[in-house]
Design a protein around this motif. Sequence first.
Motif, mmCIF file in Angstrom:
data_model
loop_
_atom_site.group_PDB
_atom_site.id
_atom_site.type_symbol
_atom_site.label_atom_id
_atom_site.label_comp_id
_atom_site.label_asym_id
_atom_site.label_seq_id
_atom_site.Cartn_x
_atom_site.Cartn_y
_atom_site.Cartn_z
ATOM 1 N N GLY A 10 0.086 7.373 5.667
ATOM 2 C CA GLY A 10 -1.229 6.855 5.364
ATOM 3 C C GLY A 10 -1.120 5.452 4.811
ATOM 4 O O GLY A 10 -0.067 4.813 4.891
ATOM 5 N N SER A 11 -2.213 4.998 4.237
ATOM 6 C CA SER A 11 -2.261 3.647 3.699
ATOM 7 C C SER A 11 -2.725 3.666 2.250
ATOM 8 O O SER A 11 -3.686 4.355 1.908
ATOM 9 C CB SER A 11 -3.212 2.783 4.542
ATOM 10 O OG SER A 11 -2.712 2.625 5.857
ATOM 11 N N ASP A 12 -2.004 2.941 1.431
ATOM 12 C CA ASP A 12 -2.394 2.727 0.047
ATOM 13 C C ASP A 12 -1.947 1.322 -0.341
ATOM 14 O O ASP A 12 -1.545 0.537 0.527
ATOM 15 C CB ASP A 12 -1.813 3.810 -0.878
ATOM 16 C CG ASP A 12 -0.285 3.881 -0.850
ATOM 17 O OD1 ASP A 12 0.368 2.872 -0.485
ATOM 18 O OD2 ASP A 12 0.275 4.939 -1.191
ATOM 19 N N LYS A 13 -2.004 0.983 -1.624
ATOM 20 C CA LYS A 13 -1.670 -0.375 -2.029
ATOM 21 C C LYS A 13 -0.204 -0.729 -1.791
ATOM 22 O O LYS A 13 0.160 -1.907 -1.737
ATOM 23 C CB LYS A 13 -2.009 -0.577 -3.506
ATOM 24 C CG LYS A 13 -1.185 0.266 -4.467
ATOM 25 C CD LYS A 13 -1.587 -0.006 -5.906
ATOM 26 C CE LYS A 13 -0.748 0.828 -6.875
ATOM 27 N NZ LYS A 13 -1.138 0.568 -8.289
ATOM 28 N N ALA A 14 0.648 0.287 -1.630
ATOM 29 C CA ALA A 14 2.071 0.039 -1.405
ATOM 30 C C ALA A 14 2.477 0.215 0.054
ATOM 31 O O ALA A 14 3.423 -0.399 0.524
ATOM 32 C CB ALA A 14 2.918 0.968 -2.277
ATOM 33 N N GLY A 54 -9.833 1.559 2.459
ATOM 34 C CA GLY A 54 -9.354 2.106 1.205
ATOM 35 C C GLY A 54 -8.147 3.000 1.450
ATOM 36 O O GLY A 54 -7.593 3.046 2.550
ATOM 37 N N ASN A 55 -7.724 3.745 0.420
ATOM 38 C CA ASN A 55 -6.590 4.661 0.581
ATOM 39 C C ASN A 55 -6.972 5.815 1.501
ATOM 40 O O ASN A 55 -8.033 6.427 1.321
ATOM 41 C CB ASN A 55 -6.160 5.221 -0.772
ATOM 42 C CG ASN A 55 -5.600 4.147 -1.698
ATOM 43 O OD1 ASN A 55 -5.429 2.989 -1.315
ATOM 44 N ND2 ASN A 55 -5.321 4.524 -2.926
ATOM 45 N N PHE A 56 -6.126 6.130 2.468
ATOM 46 C CA PHE A 56 -6.419 7.251 3.358
ATOM 47 C C PHE A 56 -5.155 7.748 4.049
ATOM 48 O O PHE A 56 -4.229 6.978 4.289
ATOM 49 C CB PHE A 56 -7.457 6.862 4.418
ATOM 50 C CG PHE A 56 -6.988 5.809 5.411
ATOM 51 C CD1 PHE A 56 -6.612 6.171 6.697
ATOM 52 C CD2 PHE A 56 -6.936 4.465 5.065
ATOM 53 C CE1 PHE A 56 -6.194 5.220 7.620
ATOM 54 C CE2 PHE A 56 -6.519 3.495 5.973
ATOM 55 C CZ PHE A 56 -6.145 3.876 7.258
#
Length: 353
Positions: free
Chosen positions: A113-117, A220-222
């Motif tokens: 997934g995708s997050d700030k890192a 956003g985070n997902f």
Amino acid sequence: MRTATSRRQFMTLLGVSAAAVSCGTATGNASGKQTKKLRYQGWSGQVTLPELAEDLGYLGDVQLDWVGNTISGPQDIQSAATGQVDFGGAFNGAVVKLAANGAPITSVIAYYGSDKAAYNGFYVLEDSPIRSARDLIGKKVGMNTLGAHSEAMLDIYLQRHGLSQGEIGKVQPLVVPPVNTEQSLRQRQIQVGVLGDILREKALAKGGIRPLFTDVQLLGNFSAGTYVMTDRFLRQNPDTVKTFVTGVARAIEWARRTPREEVIARMTEVVRKRKRKEDATPLKYWKSFGVAETGGRIADKQLQLWIDWLEERGDIKPGKVKASDLYTNKYNHYRPASASSSSPAPSATKTRS
């Protein structure tokens, strides 16, 4: 035209019918004996969550059987659907598309997934004149495969910034192997390159590039992708699937709570031991798998976004698929209380959510 090319590619990769799947081979047999060996495809220079789970001892007596590498999620889940491998992972839009084409597959756990890192960015050279969505008209955008995560992000970005379908069709997504994307961008063979995770951090460390936008900025985070198995495989090997899914869930949480340097060291050792003549150096840039939910559990929202996207593109008919029919959490027996336990406590849950 971009749209025609993309859809042809998408249909080629994901045009698998139920009849095609029935011709594939499924591990397991009528005697009730379940397989303890799972065939799969890896990614060069990277360590997948199942590989990490196996190295951590979380798969018990279940073994992974590497059959080769891939750079395409759609190709990976097509291979799973046709029985060439026992599980495959892809962007959830590709999973939706494959299911809509009649392939009897089910998502069993989120794996990236995708997050700030951990995120995918669309990068241009520092001196590039490209500053906006409209500047992409007529430009080449390099990505690992068409009809998947990166093209979906590109579509959403262009739509949100007011481009018409005709204008969007003039943006040119091209398939570029991830390990070659940075070089292709720096040599100006493409004007935009999609870079994620390790390869992104490696390119940023060299300097000279900047992000146009990222998927986290858009959504956003997902959790973005899931591992799938055929329904037939799930019926024939329920205990093996439970061990696999729960082991991967434990690996997700191990990586989440373990110091980054320790995770990197572990994955580097995995690459060294498997002896595939790979460069493990880029692993030092790893930061996160980006899975949003605890233990990789799946929710309707992870798939519904892409159902809506595909319906809008005209790739699937409205109402063709229902998000809750595409996944199950019943094999995921991970619970936070069992994080330090060698044997995760079983769950009584048998529902999809």
